[in-house]
Design an enzyme around this catalytic site. Sequence first.
Site, PDB file in Angstrom:
ATOM      1  N   ASP A  48       0.820  -1.208   0.000  1.00 36.04           N
ATOM      2  CA  ASP A  48       0.000   0.000   0.000  1.00 36.04           C
ATOM      3  C   ASP A  48       0.855   1.260   0.000  1.00 36.04           C
ATOM      4  O   ASP A  48       2.069   1.203   0.242  1.00 36.04           O
ATOM      5  CB  ASP A  48      -0.956  -0.004   1.206  1.00 36.04           C
ATOM      6  CG  ASP A  48      -0.294  -0.477   2.499  1.00 36.04           C
ATOM      7  OD1 ASP A  48       0.949  -0.459   2.568  1.00 36.04           O
ATOM      8  OD2 ASP A  48      -1.015  -0.868   3.419  1.00 36.04           O
ATOM      9  N   ASN A  81      -7.388  -3.840  14.187  1.00 32.67           N
ATOM     10  CA  ASN A  81      -8.767  -4.128  13.777  1.00 32.67           C
ATOM     11  C   ASN A  81      -8.829  -5.264  12.750  1.00 32.67           C
ATOM     12  O   ASN A  81      -9.861  -5.471  12.121  1.00 32.67           O
ATOM     13  CB  ASN A  81      -9.434  -2.866  13.212  1.00 32.67           C
ATOM     14  CG  ASN A  81      -8.712  -2.336  11.977  1.00 32.67           C
ATOM     15  OD1 ASN A  81      -7.769  -2.948  11.487  1.00 32.67           O
ATOM     16  ND2 ASN A  81      -9.160  -1.196  11.469  1.00 32.67           N
ATOM     17  N   HIS A  98      -7.030  -5.495   9.978  1.00 35.09           N
ATOM     18  CA  HIS A  98      -6.777  -5.150   8.582  1.00 35.09           C
ATOM     19  C   HIS A  98      -5.466  -5.749   8.081  1.00 35.09           C
ATOM     20  O   HIS A  98      -4.541  -5.990   8.848  1.00 35.09           O
ATOM     21  CB  HIS A  98      -6.880  -3.642   8.319  1.00 35.09           C
ATOM     22  CG  HIS A  98      -5.744  -2.787   8.777  1.00 35.09           C
ATOM     23  ND1 HIS A  98      -5.915  -1.469   9.147  1.00 35.09           N
ATOM     24  CD2 HIS A  98      -4.408  -3.028   8.904  1.00 35.09           C
ATOM     25  CE1 HIS A  98      -4.735  -0.961   9.470  1.00 35.09           C
ATOM     26  NE2 HIS A  98      -3.809  -1.875   9.331  1.00 35.09           N
ATOM     27  N   GLU A 114      -9.525  -2.241   5.328  1.00 38.91           N
ATOM     28  CA  GLU A 114     -10.189  -2.038   6.615  1.00 38.91           C
ATOM     29  C   GLU A 114     -11.385  -2.980   6.737  1.00 38.91           C
ATOM     30  O   GLU A 114     -11.861  -3.512   5.728  1.00 38.91           O
ATOM     31  CB  GLU A 114     -10.660  -0.584   6.710  1.00 38.91           C
ATOM     32  CG  GLU A 114      -9.530   0.447   6.627  1.00 38.91           C
ATOM     33  CD  GLU A 114      -8.695   0.554   7.909  1.00 38.91           C
ATOM     34  OE1 GLU A 114      -8.527  -0.466   8.619  1.00 38.91           O
ATOM     35  OE2 GLU A 114      -8.201   1.653   8.183  1.00 38.91           O
TER      36      GLU A 114
HETATM   37  C1  GLP Z   1      -0.448  -0.224   8.680  1.00 42.79           C
HETATM   38  C2  GLP Z   1      -0.118  -0.947   7.378  1.00 42.79           C
HETATM   39  C3  GLP Z   1      -0.279  -2.426   7.507  1.00 42.79           C
HETATM   40  C4  GLP Z   1       0.368  -2.903   8.780  1.00 42.79           C
HETATM   41  C5  GLP Z   1      -0.393  -2.346   9.952  1.00 42.79           C
HETATM   42  C6  GLP Z   1       0.165  -2.767  11.295  1.00 42.79           C
HETATM   43  O1  GLP Z   1      -1.620   0.477   8.708  1.00 42.79           O
HETATM   44  N1  GLP Z   1      -0.853  -0.469   6.247  1.00 42.79           N
HETATM   45  O2  GLP Z   1       0.286  -3.065   6.368  1.00 42.79           O
HETATM   46  O3  GLP Z   1       0.354  -4.299   8.850  1.00 42.79           O
HETATM   47  O4  GLP Z   1      -0.468  -0.961   9.878  1.00 42.79           O
HETATM   48  O5  GLP Z   1       1.282  -1.988  11.631  1.00 42.79           O
HETATM   49  P1  GLP Z   1       2.259  -2.317  12.821  1.00 42.79           P
HETATM   50  O6  GLP Z   1       3.090  -3.443  12.350  1.00 42.79           O
HETATM   51  O7  GLP Z   1       3.037  -1.045  13.008  1.00 42.79           O
HETATM   52  O8  GLP Z   1       1.431  -2.650  13.983  1.00 42.79           O
END
Ligand code: GLP
Length: 274
Positions: free
Chosen positions: A76, A146, A148, A153
Amino acid sequence: MVRGRCTADMDVIVLKKSSAVAACGAGLIQQLLQTKPAAVLGLATGNTPLAMYQCLITACDNGDVSFRDVTTFNLDEYVGIDAGNPASYRSTMKRELFDRIDIDQARTYLPESDAGVDPSATGPAYEEAILAAGGIDLQVLGIGRNGHIGFNEPTSSLGSRTRIKTLTQQTLQSNSQYFADSGTQPQVAVTMGIATILDARHILLLATGVEKAQAVRDAIEGPVTAMCPASALQLHRKVTVLLDDEAASCLAMRDYYDWVHRQKQRFGKEFTAC
Ligand code: GLP
């Protein structure tokens, strides 16, 4: 035995510490690159994969792995910030990995929308680029609190493809740490869809920390539902889930996963990186 068919299920591997998750994930990527040096990797941002990227940087420095022929597609990218903005996922990936390994950066792709280009055109072009590269061999994923994956989402279609998504308030709040001024934080992003992710030949989901425990349980043991986008991974034939103790703390079947993992180690099958 049916030849040419992958018969693996979801492999849930619980390790004591987050550092072991990182080392194990890096080992899996190194194994892939040994057998397929020109592999196509799907990569993720967020804090979770950073320690794994550091292991890969070290392995590359030591000459144990090379990314010379690798192509990457990130999950993304935000809409509306320049690639040069330190909070963009392009900048993050350069800082945390690409600038520190021997990869050809012309083959590192993110779903970026150039200024003046309609971001809704970015998704279909990205899908085509993934196909043209031969598809993704191994897709790295983190998981949001959540549930995702990427920026899919809750309520994202399980059949979705790369497209624009509006971020939830919870995600905006979690990711606000990366933006000094909340006024500059993008509220929309372009993300691979859930169907795009499921097209990868192998999926590697990493989760560490107790704050991910409920999402991990929903993803692995809950119903397949758009309310927990990561639960769609239950439909995939080859998923490896690497968890630390904290992220595994809500799993009802934890003892069974440990038992299965011990059997696999004992018989030396399928998975030897951890
Ligand atoms: C972001 C990214 C995800 C990632 C998630 C968790 O929003 N778009 O790809 O897996 O957050 O992030 P973290 O690993 O910092 O908890």
